[in-house]
Design an enzyme around this catalytic site. Structure first.
Site, PDB file in Angstrom:
ATOM      1  N   GLY A  46       0.834  -1.199   0.000  1.00 45.58           N
ATOM      2  CA  GLY A  46       0.000   0.000   0.000  1.00 45.58           C
ATOM      3  C   GLY A  46       0.863   1.241   0.000  1.00 45.58           C
ATOM      4  O   GLY A  46       2.078   1.175   0.243  1.00 45.58           O
ATOM      5  N   GLN A  51       2.643   9.895   2.096  1.00 51.55           N
ATOM      6  CA  GLN A  51       4.025   9.378   2.126  1.00 51.55           C
ATOM      7  C   GLN A  51       4.875   9.939   0.986  1.00 51.55           C
ATOM      8  O   GLN A  51       6.098   9.938   1.066  1.00 51.55           O
ATOM      9  CB  GLN A  51       4.019   7.846   2.085  1.00 51.55           C
ATOM     10  CG  GLN A  51       3.393   7.215   3.324  1.00 51.55           C
ATOM     11  CD  GLN A  51       3.241   5.719   3.184  1.00 51.55           C
ATOM     12  OE1 GLN A  51       2.304   5.236   2.557  1.00 51.55           O
ATOM     13  NE2 GLN A  51       4.176   4.968   3.752  1.00 51.55           N
ATOM     14  N   CYS A  92       5.925  -0.478   7.449  1.00 54.22           N
ATOM     15  CA  CYS A  92       5.585   0.790   6.791  1.00 54.22           C
ATOM     16  C   CYS A  92       6.781   1.228   5.959  1.00 54.22           C
ATOM     17  O   CYS A  92       7.922   1.208   6.445  1.00 54.22           O
ATOM     18  CB  CYS A  92       5.257   1.852   7.846  1.00 54.22           C
ATOM     19  SG  CYS A  92       4.785   3.445   7.129  1.00 54.22           S
ATOM     20  N   LEU A  93       6.505   1.626   4.713  1.00 56.00           N
ATOM     21  CA  LEU A  93       7.595   2.066   3.833  1.00 56.00           C
ATOM     22  C   LEU A  93       8.241   3.343   4.360  1.00 56.00           C
ATOM     23  O   LEU A  93       9.369   3.653   3.988  1.00 56.00           O
ATOM     24  CB  LEU A  93       7.060   2.274   2.413  1.00 56.00           C
ATOM     25  CG  LEU A  93       6.483   1.008   1.754  1.00 56.00           C
ATOM     26  CD1 LEU A  93       5.835   1.354   0.416  1.00 56.00           C
ATOM     27  CD2 LEU A  93       7.560  -0.060   1.579  1.00 56.00           C
ATOM     28  N   HIS A 134      -4.399   1.039   7.825  1.00 56.03           N
ATOM     29  CA  HIS A 134      -3.047   1.609   7.933  1.00 56.03           C
ATOM     30  C   HIS A 134      -2.908   2.824   7.012  1.00 56.03           C
ATOM     31  O   HIS A 134      -2.396   3.876   7.421  1.00 56.03           O
ATOM     32  CB  HIS A 134      -2.038   0.512   7.571  1.00 56.03           C
ATOM     33  CG  HIS A 134      -0.606   0.928   7.540  1.00 56.03           C
ATOM     34  ND1 HIS A 134       0.328   0.473   8.444  1.00 56.03           N
ATOM     35  CD2 HIS A 134       0.083   1.751   6.697  1.00 56.03           C
ATOM     36  CE1 HIS A 134       1.498   1.009   8.185  1.00 56.03           C
ATOM     37  NE2 HIS A 134       1.388   1.785   7.112  1.00 56.03           N
ATOM     38  N   GLU A 135      -3.370   2.678   5.755  1.00 55.78           N
ATOM     39  CA  GLU A 135      -3.219   3.774   4.783  1.00 55.78           C
ATOM     40  C   GLU A 135      -4.127   4.959   5.138  1.00 55.78           C
ATOM     41  O   GLU A 135      -3.742   6.123   4.966  1.00 55.78           O
ATOM     42  CB  GLU A 135      -3.527   3.291   3.357  1.00 55.78           C
ATOM     43  CG  GLU A 135      -2.664   2.145   2.851  1.00 55.78           C
ATOM     44  CD  GLU A 135      -1.179   2.355   3.022  1.00 55.78           C
ATOM     45  OE1 GLU A 135      -0.722   3.516   3.061  1.00 55.78           O
ATOM     46  OE2 GLU A 135      -0.454   1.347   3.152  1.00 55.78           O
ATOM     47  N   HIS A 138      -2.524   7.115   7.580  1.00 60.20           N
ATOM     48  CA  HIS A 138      -1.563   8.057   6.973  1.00 60.20           C
ATOM     49  C   HIS A 138      -2.265   9.350   6.546  1.00 60.20           C
ATOM     50  O   HIS A 138      -1.734  10.443   6.716  1.00 60.20           O
ATOM     51  CB  HIS A 138      -0.892   7.435   5.749  1.00 60.20           C
ATOM     52  CG  HIS A 138       0.289   6.561   6.051  1.00 60.20           C
ATOM     53  ND1 HIS A 138       1.390   6.995   6.759  1.00 60.20           N
ATOM     54  CD2 HIS A 138       0.559   5.266   5.729  1.00 60.20           C
ATOM     55  CE1 HIS A 138       2.278   6.024   6.857  1.00 60.20           C
ATOM     56  NE2 HIS A 138       1.796   4.949   6.243  1.00 60.20           N
TER      57      HIS A 138
HETATM   58  O1  K1U Z   1       1.872   2.336   4.085  1.00 60.57           O
HETATM   59  C1  K1U Z   1       2.893   1.727   3.821  1.00 60.57           C
HETATM   60  O2  K1U Z   1       3.981   2.167   4.160  1.00 60.57           O
HETATM   61  C2  K1U Z   1       2.839   0.415   3.100  1.00 60.57           C
HETATM   62  C3  K1U Z   1       2.853  -0.773   4.036  1.00 60.57           C
HETATM   63  C4  K1U Z   1       1.452  -1.284   4.177  1.00 60.57           C
HETATM   64  C5  K1U Z   1       1.187  -2.291   5.259  1.00 60.57           C
HETATM   65  C6  K1U Z   1       1.959  -3.412   5.449  1.00 60.57           C
HETATM   66  C7  K1U Z   1       1.660  -4.325   6.433  1.00 60.57           C
HETATM   67  C8  K1U Z   1       0.568  -4.140   7.226  1.00 60.57           C
HETATM   68  C9  K1U Z   1      -0.199  -3.023   7.039  1.00 60.57           C
HETATM   69  C10 K1U Z   1       0.105  -2.101   6.055  1.00 60.57           C
HETATM   70  C11 K1U Z   1       3.753  -1.822   3.437  1.00 60.57           C
HETATM   71  O3  K1U Z   1       3.547  -2.278   2.387  1.00 60.57           O
HETATM   72  S1  K1U Z   1       5.110  -2.287   4.363  1.00 60.57           S
HETATM   73  C12 K1U Z   1       5.894  -3.421   3.288  1.00 60.57           C
HETATM   74  C13 K1U Z   1       6.027  -4.759   3.785  1.00 60.57           C
HETATM   75  O4  K1U Z   1       7.093  -5.072   4.119  1.00 60.57           O
HETATM   76  C14 K1U Z   1       4.934  -5.725   3.920  1.00 60.57           C
HETATM   77  C15 K1U Z   1       4.388  -6.287   2.799  1.00 60.57           C
HETATM   78  C16 K1U Z   1       3.417  -7.252   2.938  1.00 60.57           C
HETATM   79  C17 K1U Z   1       2.946  -7.650   4.176  1.00 60.57           C
HETATM   80  C18 K1U Z   1       3.514  -7.090   5.297  1.00 60.57           C
HETATM   81  C19 K1U Z   1       4.526  -6.133   5.164  1.00 60.57           C
HETATM   82 ZN    ZN Z   2       2.729   3.117   6.194  1.00 60.71          ZN
END
Ligand code: K1U
Ligand code: ZN
Length: 169
Positions: A46, A51, A92-93, A134-135, A138
């Site tokens: 996401g 961001q 979170c990125l 989560h998004e 943000h």
């Molecule tokens: O908002 C963001 O920074 C994106 C975030 C979204 C997110 C991941 C996990 C749980 C809730 C929301 C990411 O994509 S973090 C990237 C990552 O490492 C991940 C990818 C898949 C599942 C879990 C983590």
């Molecule tokens: Zn995030």
């Protein structure tokens, strides 16, 4: 298309409250394309416009294994959230390398506009429901680490600032 530079915690701009998108026009369609490219490039599931330092209510998501099922939500609103909640690990990125448990509703209903500006509703559960919450946080200027204890947050902040200093050295 272009990659957006992702703001890193504790950048204060991550705490900006996003404003509604006024019109789904060419500028927004370019932003959507750039956000999708940035999310896929960073291996995220996401990304919120916040961001990318754009403070408008726009998120993109793809929780598919194949990374070929993008979801675009413009001016999203959660219309229903289950009382049942579950703690799951989130990343979170904007906080690279940090994963920790956050309590979220197991299911949510969302109304939004899609990339064409057409209204859509989503009934989400599991990872999609978690990612939407989560998004949407943000867009309200909230980063997932704010659900953690003050001590954990302080440690994460110190680690992130050290990482940034090392990258710039
Ligand atoms: O908002 C963001 O920074 C994106 C975030 C979204 C997110 C991941 C996990 C749980 C809730 C929301 C990411 O994509 S973090 C990237 C990552 O490492 C991940 C990818 C898949 C599942 C879990 C983590
Ligand atoms: Zn995030």
């Amino acid at each position: 298309m272009a990659l957006l530079s992702i703001l890193r915690y504790p950048d204060p701009r991550l705490h900006t409250v996003a404003k509604p998108v006024q019109a789904v026009d060419a500028r927004i369609r370019t932003l959507v394309a750039d956000m999708l490219e940035t999310m896929y490039d960073a291996n995220g599931i996401g990304l919120a416009a916040t961001q990318g330092d754009v403070h408008e209510r726009l998120i993109v998501i793809d929780v598919s294994e194949e990374r070929n099922a993008p979801i675009v939500l413009i001016n999203p609103e959660i219309t229903w959230a289950s009382e049942e909640k579950q703690v799951g690990d989130e990343g979170c990125l904007s906080v690279p390398g940090i994963y920790d448990g956050v309590e979220r509703s197991v299911a949510v209903h969302v109304s939004a506009l899609d990339a064409e500006g057409l209204p859509r509703t989503i009934e989400a559960e599991g990872l999609l429901a978690v990612c939407i919450q989560h998004e949407m946080d943000h867009l309200l200027g909230k980063v997932f680490v704010e659900y953690l204890s003050p001590l954990k947050r302080k440690r994460i902040k110190t680690k992130m600032l050290k990482q940034l200093r090392e990258e710039r050295a």
